[in-house]
Motif scaffolding. Sequence first.
Motif, PDB file in Angstrom:
ATOM      1  N   LEU A  17       0.830  -1.209   0.000  1.00 62.45           N
ATOM      2  CA  LEU A  17       0.000   0.000   0.000  1.00 62.45           C
ATOM      3  C   LEU A  17       0.861   1.255   0.000  1.00 62.45           C
ATOM      4  CD1 LEU A  17      -2.825  -0.996   2.532  1.00 62.45           C
ATOM      5  CD2 LEU A  17      -3.003  -0.791   0.041  1.00 62.45           C
ATOM      6  N   PHE A  18       1.943   1.213   0.757  1.00 62.47           N
ATOM      7  CA  PHE A  18       2.863   2.346   0.788  1.00 62.47           C
ATOM      8  C   PHE A  18       3.507   2.561  -0.578  1.00 62.47           C
ATOM      9  CE2 PHE A  18       7.118   4.052   2.423  1.00 62.47           C
ATOM     10  CZ  PHE A  18       6.658   5.364   2.420  1.00 62.47           C
ATOM     11  N   ALA A  19       3.852   1.457  -1.259  1.00 62.27           N
ATOM     12  CA  ALA A  19       4.445   1.568  -2.593  1.00 62.27           C
ATOM     13  C   ALA A  19       3.452   2.162  -3.587  1.00 62.27           C
ATOM     14  CB  ALA A  19       4.917   0.195  -3.061  1.00 62.27           C
ATOM     15  N   ILE A  20       2.185   1.724  -3.502  1.00 60.34           N
ATOM     16  CA  ILE A  20       1.161   2.277  -4.402  1.00 60.34           C
ATOM     17  C   ILE A  20       0.994   3.774  -4.158  1.00 60.34           C
ATOM     18  CG2 ILE A  20      -1.296   2.203  -4.963  1.00 60.34           C
ATOM     19  CD1 ILE A  20      -1.230  -0.794  -4.332  1.00 60.34           C
ATOM     20  N   TRP A  21       0.986   4.166  -2.889  1.00 61.46           N
ATOM     21  CA  TRP A  21       0.868   5.599  -2.569  1.00 61.46           C
ATOM     22  C   TRP A  21       2.055   6.386  -3.116  1.00 61.46           C
ATOM     23  CZ3 TRP A  21       4.058   8.704   0.436  1.00 61.46           C
ATOM     24  CH2 TRP A  21       3.572   9.981   0.685  1.00 61.46           C
ATOM     25  N   GLN A  22       3.258   5.816  -3.004  1.00 60.89           N
ATOM     26  CA  GLN A  22       4.442   6.515  -3.527  1.00 60.89           C
ATOM     27  C   GLN A  22       4.352   6.717  -5.035  1.00 60.89           C
ATOM     28  OE1 GLN A  22       7.717   4.104  -2.104  1.00 60.89           O
ATOM     29  NE2 GLN A  22       8.184   5.569  -0.499  1.00 60.89           N
ATOM     30  N   ILE A  23       3.906   5.692  -5.753  1.00 57.85           N
ATOM     31  CA  ILE A  23       3.798   5.807  -7.213  1.00 57.85           C
ATOM     32  C   ILE A  23       2.712   6.806  -7.603  1.00 57.85           C
ATOM     33  CG2 ILE A  23       3.238   4.537  -9.320  1.00 57.85           C
ATOM     34  CD1 ILE A  23       4.551   2.079  -8.077  1.00 57.85           C
ATOM     35  N   LEU A  24       1.559   6.760  -6.897  1.00 57.23           N
ATOM     36  CA  LEU A  24       0.460   7.677  -7.219  1.00 57.23           C
ATOM     37  C   LEU A  24       0.821   9.133  -6.916  1.00 57.23           C
ATOM     38  CD1 LEU A  24      -2.631   5.646  -5.938  1.00 57.23           C
ATOM     39  CD2 LEU A  24      -1.864   5.964  -8.304  1.00 57.23           C
ATOM     40  N   SER A  25       1.678   9.348  -5.930  1.00 59.78           N
ATOM     41  CA  SER A  25       2.053  10.716  -5.565  1.00 59.78           C
ATOM     42  C   SER A  25       3.244  11.231  -6.365  1.00 59.78           C
ATOM     43  CB  SER A  25       2.376  10.784  -4.063  1.00 59.78           C
ATOM     44  OG  SER A  25       3.464   9.931  -3.754  1.00 59.78           O
ATOM     45  N   ASN A  26       3.765  10.399  -7.261  1.00 58.34           N
ATOM     46  CA  ASN A  26       4.901  10.803  -8.093  1.00 58.34           C
ATOM     47  C   ASN A  26       4.450  10.761  -9.558  1.00 58.34           C
ATOM     48  OD1 ASN A  26       7.352  10.941  -9.574  1.00 58.34           O
ATOM     49  ND2 ASN A  26       8.481  10.135  -7.814  1.00 58.34           N
ATOM     50  N   PRO A  27       4.098  11.906 -10.148  1.00 59.43           N
ATOM     51  CA  PRO A  27       3.553  11.911 -11.519  1.00 59.43           C
ATOM     52  C   PRO A  27       4.429  11.237 -12.567  1.00 59.43           C
ATOM     53  CG  PRO A  27       3.192  14.030 -10.455  1.00 59.43           C
ATOM     54  CD  PRO A  27       4.069  13.246  -9.540  1.00 59.43           C
ATOM     55  N   PRO A  28       5.765  11.451 -12.585  1.00 58.65           N
ATOM     56  CA  PRO A  28       6.574  10.756 -13.604  1.00 58.65           C
ATOM     57  C   PRO A  28       6.495   9.233 -13.488  1.00 58.65           C
ATOM     58  CG  PRO A  28       7.803  12.587 -12.671  1.00 58.65           C
ATOM     59  CD  PRO A  28       6.582  12.419 -11.824  1.00 58.65           C
ATOM     60  N   LEU A  29       6.566   8.722 -12.266  1.00 58.12           N
ATOM     61  CA  LEU A  29       6.475   7.275 -12.083  1.00 58.12           C
ATOM     62  C   LEU A  29       5.090   6.765 -12.458  1.00 58.12           C
ATOM     63  CD1 LEU A  29       8.388   6.649  -8.711  1.00 58.12           C
ATOM     64  CD2 LEU A  29       9.234   6.461 -11.055  1.00 58.12           C
ATOM     65  N   LEU A  30       4.057   7.518 -12.082  1.00 58.90           N
ATOM     66  CA  LEU A  30       2.697   7.126 -12.432  1.00 58.90           C
ATOM     67  C   LEU A  30       2.502   7.109 -13.946  1.00 58.90           C
ATOM     68  CD1 LEU A  30      -0.154   6.410 -11.506  1.00 58.90           C
ATOM     69  CD2 LEU A  30      -0.635   8.874 -11.372  1.00 58.90           C
ATOM     70  N   PHE A  31       3.070   8.106 -14.632  1.00 55.55           N
ATOM     71  CA  PHE A  31       2.967   8.157 -16.091  1.00 55.55           C
ATOM     72  C   PHE A  31       3.651   6.948 -16.721  1.00 55.55           C
ATOM     73  CE2 PHE A  31       4.903   9.411 -20.159  1.00 55.55           C
ATOM     74  CZ  PHE A  31       3.747   9.708 -20.883  1.00 55.55           C
ATOM     75  N   LEU A  32       4.863   6.618 -16.252  1.00 51.84           N
ATOM     76  CA  LEU A  32       5.572   5.446 -16.785  1.00 51.84           C
ATOM     77  C   LEU A  32       4.776   4.169 -16.550  1.00 51.84           C
ATOM     78  CD1 LEU A  32       9.320   6.074 -15.830  1.00 51.84           C
ATOM     79  CD2 LEU A  32       8.346   5.971 -18.128  1.00 51.84           C
ATOM     80  N   LEU A  33       4.219   4.023 -15.365  1.00 52.53           N
ATOM     81  CA  LEU A  33       3.466   2.816 -15.047  1.00 52.53           C
ATOM     82  C   LEU A  33       2.228   2.690 -15.941  1.00 52.53           C
ATOM     83  CD1 LEU A  33       3.122   0.341 -13.214  1.00 52.53           C
ATOM     84  CD2 LEU A  33       1.850   1.798 -11.626  1.00 52.53           C
ATOM     85  N   ILE A  34       1.489   3.803 -16.135  1.00 54.81           N
ATOM     86  CA  ILE A  34       0.290   3.765 -16.978  1.00 54.81           C
ATOM     87  C   ILE A  34       0.648   3.473 -18.424  1.00 54.81           C
ATOM     88  CG2 ILE A  34      -1.599   5.163 -17.886  1.00 54.81           C
ATOM     89  CD1 ILE A  34      -1.690   6.597 -15.192  1.00 54.81           C
TER      90      ILE A  34
END
Length: 243
Positions: A17-34
Amino acid sequence: MKSPWRFFFVVEALLLLFAIWQILSNPPLLFLLIMGILSLVLVQRRQRKSNFTNFLMVSGLIAIFISLINSPALWLMLIFAILFIGLKGVELTGIDFTKHSFWRKKQMIIVETQEPKDSHPQKRKQQWIGNERIGSQVYEWDDINLDILTGDTIIDLGNTLLPKKENAVIVRKGFGRTRILVPSGVAIKLEHSTFIGNVLFEGEQTGLRNERVTIYSADYTENNRRLKILTNTIVGDLEVIRV
């Protein structure tokens, strides 16, 4: 389910859950993941495979990988899993992955002693790994000092007669099981430290995890013949056995 495994899954879930929160709160990482997930979905839906679909698949996997490895929480999940399985998982399952490892090779050391002589230079060849029987060593009682890298080692003091004083045996070892055979009628003081291992002394077993223990036999204060055993290992069990 055993409570240690429940604790393991709860901690891993919280870290996830902490990892998911970190990715969601980091736009570049979230963009790469999507982008990575969308690329894989697109590749899955295309019926015809081509160089472009292979490129999309590789790009998607790389994007997902980069987004995940930049999350500290996922690294914590991996480290915690390795430590838990290494320290507790093997103990709970009863599976011994090191049964046939090279550090389980047996080594027999039969120690003979003599009265101390005048000081003079000496050189001895050291046996670092087990699978050898040593039966011709003669030690002065102020000079029993063994260095062993790995193996299943038996140190036999059963055929010796200790002088009426406090005698010392020092063993430094890397990995493997160590058994020290001590003659009856000798008082023992054991000082042992290890990163991971168990100590069996006077019928009682003590588990150690990066700890040091000092144990005395019941007759240590009254007996004139005393043996101080100083041992240090990285990973392995120690047994002190009366013979």
